[in-house]
Scaffold this active site. Structure first.
Site, short mmCIF file in Angstrom:
data_model
loop_
_atom_site.label_atom_id
_atom_site.label_comp_id
_atom_site.label_asym_id
_atom_site.label_seq_id
_atom_site.Cartn_x
_atom_site.Cartn_y
_atom_site.Cartn_z
N GLY A 11 32.20 35.06 39.07
CA GLY A 11 31.85 36.21 38.22
C GLY A 11 32.12 35.90 36.77
N ARG A 72 26.96 31.12 42.20
CA ARG A 72 27.75 30.75 43.37
C ARG A 72 26.88 29.76 44.15
NH1 ARG A 72 31.42 35.09 42.74
NH2 ARG A 72 30.40 37.03 42.20
N ASP A 103 39.46 32.69 41.40
CA ASP A 103 40.09 31.98 42.52
C ASP A 103 39.09 31.18 43.37
OD1 ASP A 103 39.02 34.31 43.50
OD2 ASP A 103 40.70 34.76 44.85
N THR A 126 38.75 35.69 34.78
CA THR A 126 38.28 36.76 35.66
C THR A 126 38.83 38.08 35.16
OG1 THR A 126 38.60 37.78 37.84
CG2 THR A 126 40.19 36.10 37.24
N ASP A 128 39.65 40.41 36.96
CA ASP A 128 40.56 40.97 37.98
C ASP A 128 42.04 40.67 37.74
OD1 ASP A 128 38.19 41.67 39.23
OD2 ASP A 128 38.22 40.01 40.64
N ASP A 130 43.72 38.29 38.98
CA ASP A 130 44.33 38.12 40.30
C ASP A 130 44.76 36.68 40.60
OD1 ASP A 130 41.78 37.10 40.42
OD2 ASP A 130 41.24 38.03 42.32
N ARG A 163 37.75 69.67 35.23
CA ARG A 163 37.38 69.00 36.48
C ARG A 163 38.38 67.93 36.88
NH1 ARG A 163 30.92 68.62 35.26
NH2 ARG A 163 30.33 70.32 36.62
N ARG A 172 38.32 43.79 42.98
CA ARG A 172 38.25 43.24 44.34
C ARG A 172 39.40 43.81 45.16
NH1 ARG A 172 34.68 38.77 45.36
NH2 ARG A 172 34.64 38.23 43.17
N GLY A 186 46.04 57.49 30.04
CA GLY A 186 46.76 58.72 30.35
C GLY A 186 46.26 59.38 31.62
N LYS A 214 47.37 71.37 33.79
CA LYS A 214 46.56 70.40 33.07
C LYS A 214 45.12 70.89 33.13
CE LYS A 214 49.38 66.32 33.68
NZ LYS A 214 49.47 64.93 34.04
#
Ligand code: F6P
Length: 323
Positions: A11, A72, A103, A126, A128, A130, A163, A172, A186, A214
């Site tokens: 990615g 890929r 990874d 990445t 992520d 990760d 709402r 992932r 927040g 809230k």
């Protein structure tokens, strides 16, 4: 080591271009020949290789995506595919590689390096965040800022209509994006794969949010089978708490685009220079990491071995700051 091939794989992530630029220029600065390899490992197999000069990477530091493209490659998963890739490296006289990716890309790189005894250095890129052994990855900060910006906008409409919003983010199986963007925007809560959330806890969480009068509530959710994703969670809440006006936003691939932040550009530049230095020092099979603001060499095995732990401190910060 006289030459280096540079590729981006998996990615895309904002800051990949800054990384390509830094590696190219550091290689040339050190008297090496630099080659850009297009479409990741796929391009190494199909011979999409071009010599890069310093001006090949001009004016790209500010661009999102990757000028080298990314893909890929199923063929690279086969021994025959990797043999073709190696043959092309020999054809151009490319004797080392810098692989910029996540990874999956580093896993492929590790197999290739061992099979043909090639010096390969990885750079973690990445959104992520990760990868183990590095505090942060290239692209993560930009994605966090993109999510924060989106959350600020959703908050305006959420408040106006009073709402409850479930906002799904990428990652992932990793909750870094959800947890840290929840703190930055927040939000009331983050539902992440690392922390299992029971039905009742979710209810309690929601009621708490509204009890404190809230005027809106925002919950970040990591895309993942473990969390069930924002749509499923929202369905459940709608059924059990019909009094709430629930909406869902899935941020999707917009999180991967955009101009990289200063932090990502600087990180990519530091890591790019470090990647060439690592090759010059005869390091191989390592990923460049950053730990306590110092560059680290992290063996591939450690980087891809297991999921990076989520910070207990950050969980606590969100818990406390959202009361
Ligand atoms: O690894 C980066 C990432 O954006 C993940 O957060 C996400 O799950 C995945 O890639 C999406 O992949 P694709 O772009 O192939 O849909």
């Amino acid at each position: 080591i006289k030459s280096v091939g540079i590729l981006t794989s998996g990615g895309d992530a904002p800051g990949m271009n800054a990384a390509i630029r830094a590696v190219t220029r550091a290689a040339i600065f050190n008297g090496m020949t630099a080659y850009g390899i297009y479409r990741g490992f796929k391009g190494l197999i199909t011979d999409e290789i071009e010599e890069f000069k310093t001006n090949s990477v001009s004016n790209i530091i500010q661009q999102g995506g990757t000028i080298l493209k990314t893909a890929r490659s199923d063929e690279f998963l086969t021994t025959e595919g990797r043999q073709k890739a190696y043959d092309n490296m020999r054809k151009y006289g490319i004797d080392s590689l810098v692989v910029i990716g996540g990874d999956g890309s580093l896993t492929g790189a590790a197999v290739f390096a061992n099979e043909f005894n090639i010096p390969i250095v990885g750079m973690p890129a990445t959104i992520d965040n990760d990868l183990n052994g590095t505090d942060t990855t290239i692209g993560y900060d930009t994605a966090l800022n993109t999510i924060m910006d989106a959350m600020d906008k959703i908050r305006d409409t959420a408040t106006s209509h009073e709402r409850l919003f479930f906002v799904e983010v990428m990652g992932r199986n990793c909750g870094f994006l959800a947890l840290n963007s929840a703190i930055a925007s927040g939000a009331e809560a983050a539902i992440i794969p690392e922390i299992s959330i029971e039905k009742d806890q979710l209810g309690e969480l929601i009621q708490q949010g509204f009890r404190k009068s809230k005027s809106s509530s925002m919950v970040l959710v990591t895309e993942s089978e473990v969390t069930g994703g924002a749509i499923k969670l929202a369905e459940r809440v709608k059924k059990e708490y019909p009094q709430y006006d629930v909406r869902v936003t899935i941020l999707g691939h917009l999180q991967r685009g955009g101009t990289p932040t200063a932090q990502d550009r600087i990180l990519a530049s530091r890591m790019g220079v470090a990647a060439i230095q690592a090759l010059q020092e005869n390091q191989r099979n390592v990923m460049i990491g950053i730990h306590e603001n110092e560059i680290d060499y992290v063996p591939f095995k450690r980087a891809i071995k297991k999921q990076k732990d989520i910070s207990e401190e950050m969980l606590e910060v969100l818990r406390i700051s959202s009361i």
